[in-house]
Design an enzyme around this catalytic site. Sequence first.
Site, PDB file in Angstrom:
ATOM      1  N   HIS A 306       0.780  -1.180   0.179  1.00  0.00           N
ATOM      2  CA  HIS A 306      -0.322  -0.319   0.063  1.00  0.00           C
ATOM      3  C   HIS A 306       0.982   0.796  -0.045  1.00  0.00           C
ATOM      4  CE1 HIS A 306      -3.296   2.944   0.940  1.00  0.00           C
ATOM      5  NE2 HIS A 306      -4.199   1.729   0.523  1.00  0.00           N
ATOM      6  N   ASP A 364      -7.788  -6.300  -0.416  1.00  0.00           N
ATOM      7  CA  ASP A 364      -8.332  -5.809  -1.231  1.00  0.00           C
ATOM      8  C   ASP A 364      -8.040  -7.592  -1.212  1.00  0.00           C
ATOM      9  OD1 ASP A 364      -7.929  -3.366  -2.905  1.00  0.00           O
ATOM     10  OD2 ASP A 364      -9.389  -4.326  -2.883  1.00  0.00           O
TER      11      ASP A 364
HETATM   12  C1  SDX Z   1      -6.597  -0.262  -2.909  1.00  0.00           C
HETATM   13  O1  SDX Z   1      -4.414   4.667  -2.495  1.00  0.00           O
HETATM   14  C2  SDX Z   1      -5.125   4.016  -0.942  1.00  0.00           C
HETATM   15  O2  SDX Z   1      -5.417   4.159  -0.184  1.00  0.00           O
HETATM   16  C3  SDX Z   1      -5.400   3.554  -2.077  1.00  0.00           C
HETATM   17  C4  SDX Z   1      -6.548   1.498  -1.604  1.00  0.00           C
HETATM   18  C5  SDX Z   1      -7.685   2.536  -0.804  1.00  0.00           C
HETATM   19  O3  SDX Z   1      -8.231   2.629  -0.115  1.00  0.00           O
HETATM   20  O4  SDX Z   1      -8.423   3.469  -2.366  1.00  0.00           O
HETATM   21  O5  SDX Z   1      -6.190   1.594  -0.054  1.00  0.00           O
HETATM   22  C6  SDX Z   1      -7.438   0.938  -2.438  1.00  0.00           C
HETATM   23  O6  SDX Z   1      -5.667   0.704  -4.037  1.00  0.00           O
HETATM   24  C7  SDX Z   1      -5.547  -1.127  -2.155  1.00  0.00           C
HETATM   25  C8  SDX Z   1      -4.376  -1.382  -2.861  1.00  0.00           C
HETATM   26  C9  SDX Z   1      -4.757  -2.269  -3.519  1.00  0.00           C
HETATM   27  N1  SDX Z   1      -3.040  -2.965  -5.182  1.00  0.00           N
HETATM   28  C10 SDX Z   1      -2.984  -4.018  -4.937  1.00  0.00           C
HETATM   29  O7  SDX Z   1      -2.866  -4.709  -3.766  1.00  0.00           O
HETATM   30  C11 SDX Z   1      -2.060  -3.977  -5.947  1.00  0.00           C
HETATM   31  C12 SDX Z   1      -0.763  -4.926  -5.550  1.00  0.00           C
HETATM   32  N2  SDX Z   1       0.310  -3.877  -4.521  1.00  0.00           N
HETATM   33  C13 SDX Z   1       0.753  -2.741  -5.121  1.00  0.00           C
HETATM   34  O8  SDX Z   1       0.662  -2.873  -6.531  1.00  0.00           O
HETATM   35  C14 SDX Z   1       1.115  -1.205  -4.868  1.00  0.00           C
HETATM   36  O9  SDX Z   1       1.565  -2.032  -3.410  1.00  0.00           O
HETATM   37  C15 SDX Z   1       0.876   0.086  -4.523  1.00  0.00           C
HETATM   38  C16 SDX Z   1       0.569  -0.281  -5.825  1.00  0.00           C
HETATM   39  C17 SDX Z   1      -0.226  -0.610  -3.868  1.00  0.00           C
HETATM   40  C18 SDX Z   1       1.125   0.536  -3.788  1.00  0.00           C
HETATM   41  O10 SDX Z   1       2.317   0.948  -4.848  1.00  0.00           O
HETATM   42  P1  SDX Z   1       2.989   2.535  -4.088  1.00  0.00           P
HETATM   43  O11 SDX Z   1       3.731   3.336  -2.969  1.00  0.00           O
HETATM   44  O12 SDX Z   1       3.661   2.861  -5.747  1.00  0.00           O
HETATM   45  O13 SDX Z   1       4.773   1.594  -3.914  1.00  0.00           O
HETATM   46  P2  SDX Z   1       6.202   0.766  -4.758  1.00  0.00           P
HETATM   47  O14 SDX Z   1       5.146  -0.502  -6.363  1.00  0.00           O
HETATM   48  O15 SDX Z   1       6.730   1.233  -5.179  1.00  0.00           O
HETATM   49  O16 SDX Z   1       6.315  -0.614  -3.673  1.00  0.00           O
HETATM   50  C19 SDX Z   1       7.260   0.010  -3.145  1.00  0.00           C
HETATM   51  C20 SDX Z   1       8.741  -1.497  -3.147  1.00  0.00           C
HETATM   52  C21 SDX Z   1       8.646  -1.953  -4.871  1.00  0.00           C
HETATM   53  O17 SDX Z   1      10.084  -2.627  -4.247  1.00  0.00           O
HETATM   54  P3  SDX Z   1      11.378  -1.832  -5.222  1.00  0.00           P
HETATM   55  O18 SDX Z   1      11.189  -1.616  -6.420  1.00  0.00           O
HETATM   56  O19 SDX Z   1      11.291  -0.636  -3.953  1.00  0.00           O
HETATM   57  O20 SDX Z   1      12.720  -2.790  -5.294  1.00  0.00           O
HETATM   58  O21 SDX Z   1       7.763  -2.304  -2.808  1.00  0.00           O
HETATM   59  C22 SDX Z   1       7.515  -3.640  -3.603  1.00  0.00           C
HETATM   60  C23 SDX Z   1       7.886  -3.076  -5.528  1.00  0.00           C
HETATM   61  O22 SDX Z   1       8.025  -3.360  -6.185  1.00  0.00           O
HETATM   62  N3  SDX Z   1       6.437  -4.273  -3.955  1.00  0.00           N
HETATM   63  C24 SDX Z   1       5.708  -5.572  -4.176  1.00  0.00           C
HETATM   64  C25 SDX Z   1       3.991  -5.064  -3.816  1.00  0.00           C
HETATM   65  N4  SDX Z   1       3.886  -4.414  -3.332  1.00  0.00           N
HETATM   66  C26 SDX Z   1       4.702  -3.106  -3.997  1.00  0.00           C
HETATM   67  N5  SDX Z   1       6.934  -5.952  -4.050  1.00  0.00           N
HETATM   68  C27 SDX Z   1       5.565  -7.621  -4.813  1.00  0.00           C
HETATM   69  N6  SDX Z   1       4.582  -7.611  -4.322  1.00  0.00           N
HETATM   70  C28 SDX Z   1       2.949  -6.289  -4.200  1.00  0.00           C
HETATM   71  N7  SDX Z   1       1.440  -6.711  -4.553  1.00  0.00           N
END
Ligand code: SDX
Length: 430
Positions: A306, A364
């Site tokens: 998140h 989720d």
């Molecule tokens: C919702 O914003 C909100 O409040 C949203 C929400 C709401 O109520 O409105 O809470 C609802 O959208 C919840 C989130 C649902 N999405 C997912 O579950 C999809 C999977 N999650 C990711 O795509 C990700 O965690 C995000 C999009 C949710 C957050 O992404 P960020 O904050 O941009 O973080 P990032 O992508 O920069 O990740 C940081 C690191 C990265 O590694 P590095 O590049 O630093 O080496 O963590 C890793 C990412 O690769 N990472 C994951 C991961 N999520 C982040 N690695 C594996 N699996 C994951 N799910």
Amino acid sequence: MSGNTATLTIGDKAIELPTKSGSVGPTVVDIAPLYKHTGMFTYDPGFTSTASCESQITYIDGDEGVLLYRGYPIEQLAEHGDFLETCYLLLYGELPTAAQKADFDYRVTRHTMVHEQMARFFQGFRRDAHPMAVMVASVGALSAFYHDSTDISDPHQRMISSMRLIAKMPTLAAMAYKYTIGQPFVYPQNNLDYPSNFLRMCFSVPCEDYKPNPILARALDRIFILHADHEQNASTSTVRLAGSSGANPFACIAAGIACLWGPAHGGANEAALKMLQEIGTVDRIPQYIAKAKDKNDPFRLMGFGHRVYKNYDPRAKIMQRTTHEVLNELGHKDDPLLEVALELERIALHDEYFIEKKLYPNIDFYSGITLKAMGFPTSMFTVLFALARTVGWIAQWKEMIEDPSQKIGRPRQLYTGAARRDYVSPAQRR
Ligand code: SDX
């Protein structure tokens, strides 16, 4: 930073920027004067360190795993209240008295029908249209039917359009579902509460009586509470930006639905369930954990991570409890998907990669298992998220419209394209 100012030094020039502190949470530096004083912009793609507005609706402490709606902890609202009480709280800022709640419930209930011609609007879709595509279109189309509540400068019309959206989202969502399965639309019943009405519009058929299961209705109501608002997430920011141009509320909410659809946002519940189905069994979890950690593999654990929560999403805990309640009520307590989800969570929470990157299950991760057990197809999961989030979008839109300092949102950019150059005729191009 000292007192109420922050000093920014650029080369031999130092400028003072005002700071503002909220009632709780990070202080902000007001950078509005920056361009005027320095000719420079700030640069923050994804807005990881940028507050887009001032708000009094929802507060999240991502490090502590705290979520407050108008100051009330989500755990208490989910435990003691119902969704329409949460709607009242988000819209008006205070918990309703018994009389206010009765009046609010009455007004919502009597706006649940949609214009009869909306039924013909649905006929234009293919039966296999994704229900989110239908929702984006039909909610936007409401502005073609309700001209008496599109003048955003009129507080009365803003209130009517807000009630219409909260009331009609379940009806439209149920119509989107019924249309995809070729069953007749079911009209709302005024003698049913909000979640029971929605269950009946989705799952009843004209050939037999249908009595909503009160345990499932209560669980669904709690799921709506958990999804109601979440400060300035992507879809809420979309609604605010659309609203800042003066667009009507139906168009703004349609824009929010479109943004929520993405798998990184509200579409994650559908993607998380598909991921659990693809993993299938506990023994296949390690290979998917490895994929999630592999920088060269775009695979992510859907339902994990998140932007704000760097601790357990407080909604996920309540969601997990609700999942157990629903599966037990339906006799699915041995659902293999739940077994995979619980083991995947256990492994991930002990894995160095996830610990170091502070990746925890989000709302989720469990919602899909619950909604599938209730009988919803995966394509309806994000529709239910949009149904619940509509009140949050409206409360945030209302707050923005009523903010006297509000102006159209218009970010700038860092331009790295071609500098000015003259036109080259086709004959001279290489
Ligand atoms: C919702 O914003 C909100 O409040 C949203 C929400 C709401 O109520 O409105 O809470 C609802 O959208 C919840 C989130 C649902 N999405 C997912 O579950 C999809 C999977 N999650 C990711 O795509 C990700 O965690 C995000 C999009 C949710 C957050 O992404 P960020 O904050 O941009 O973080 P990032 O992508 O920069 O990740 C940081 C690191 C990265 O590694 P590095 O590049 O630093 O080496 O963590 C890793 C990412 O690769 N990472 C994951 C991961 N999520 C982040 N690695 C594996 N699996 C994951 N799910």
